[in-house]
Design a protein around this motif. Structure first.
Motif, PDB file in Angstrom:
ATOM      1  N   ASP A  64      60.517   5.243  15.974  1.00 55.44           N
ATOM      2  CA  ASP A  64      60.866   4.848  17.341  1.00 55.44           C
ATOM      3  C   ASP A  64      59.794   3.927  17.931  1.00 55.44           C
ATOM      4  OD1 ASP A  64      63.160   6.395  17.174  1.00 55.44           O
ATOM      5  OD2 ASP A  64      62.373   8.025  18.423  1.00 55.44           O
TER       6      ASP A  64
ATOM      7  N   ASP B 175      60.457  -4.764  19.493  1.00 55.98           N
ATOM      8  CA  ASP B 175      61.176  -5.242  20.667  1.00 55.98           C
ATOM      9  C   ASP B 175      60.211  -5.908  21.655  1.00 55.98           C
ATOM     10  OD1 ASP B 175      63.691  -5.386  22.235  1.00 55.98           O
ATOM     11  OD2 ASP B 175      62.573  -4.085  23.608  1.00 55.98           O
TER      12      ASP B 175
ATOM     13  N   SER C 247      59.997   0.496  16.331  1.00 55.90           N
ATOM     14  CA  SER C 247      61.120  -0.248  16.897  1.00 55.90           C
ATOM     15  C   SER C 247      60.749  -0.818  18.269  1.00 55.90           C
ATOM     16  CB  SER C 247      62.341   0.662  17.004  1.00 55.90           C
ATOM     17  OG  SER C 247      63.410  -0.006  17.603  1.00 55.90           O
TER      18      SER C 247
END
Length: 144
Positions: free
Chosen positions: A33, A40, A36
């Motif tokens: 997580d 981003d 990710s």
């Protein structure tokens, strides 16, 4: 077992944790997580936070490794000491992986506390996190 690890155990900077092994998968999920999120933020040119999230991706993958051995840490540096002692010195990880952890920690501290960060640093942190997580998953699957 190296002296730094022994001292960390004595000072309770690293300690046995009965629930540790049950948290390995959770830590790996958090690592993915955070990775990710780092990607981003990088895409959106938020290099400070990309660097920070990439470090935490590495941190949580390292914690998954530590938890697999039944230990928990009380500091980021204690985690580094534990990875060195339990994984690098035993040959389960190459030295470069403890360097990745330490270097990512330094980049995160510079970004978080010093306001010093860059696109290149964020990119390196993300690349290193990807590599560390991949290797951690490998090690964890071998030792499952």
């Amino acid at each position: 077992m190296n002296q730094a690890f022994k001292e960390a155990l004595e000072k309770k900077k690293i300690f046995h944790f009965s629930k540790a092994k049950g948290l390995v998968d959770k830590e790996l999920k958090v690592a993915f997580d955070d990775l990710s999120e780092a990607k981003d933020r990088f895409k959106n040119e938020r290099y400070k936070y990309a660097t920070i999230n990439a470090y935490y991706a590495t941190f949580h993958a390292a914690r998954a490794l530590l938890f697999s051995k039944g230990y928990r840490e009380r500091s980021h540096y204690a985690l580094y000491i534990a990875i060195e002692a339990l994984f690098v010195e035993t040959g389960m990880l190459e030295k470069r992986y403890s360097h990745i952890l330490k270097d990512s920690m330094s980049l995160r501290e510079d970004a978080d506390y010093g306001g010093e960060f860059s696109k290149d640093g964020a990119s390196l942190s993300i690349h290193n996190a990807e590599e560390f997580i991949k290797k951690a998953k490998e090690v964890l699957s071998i030792n499952a």
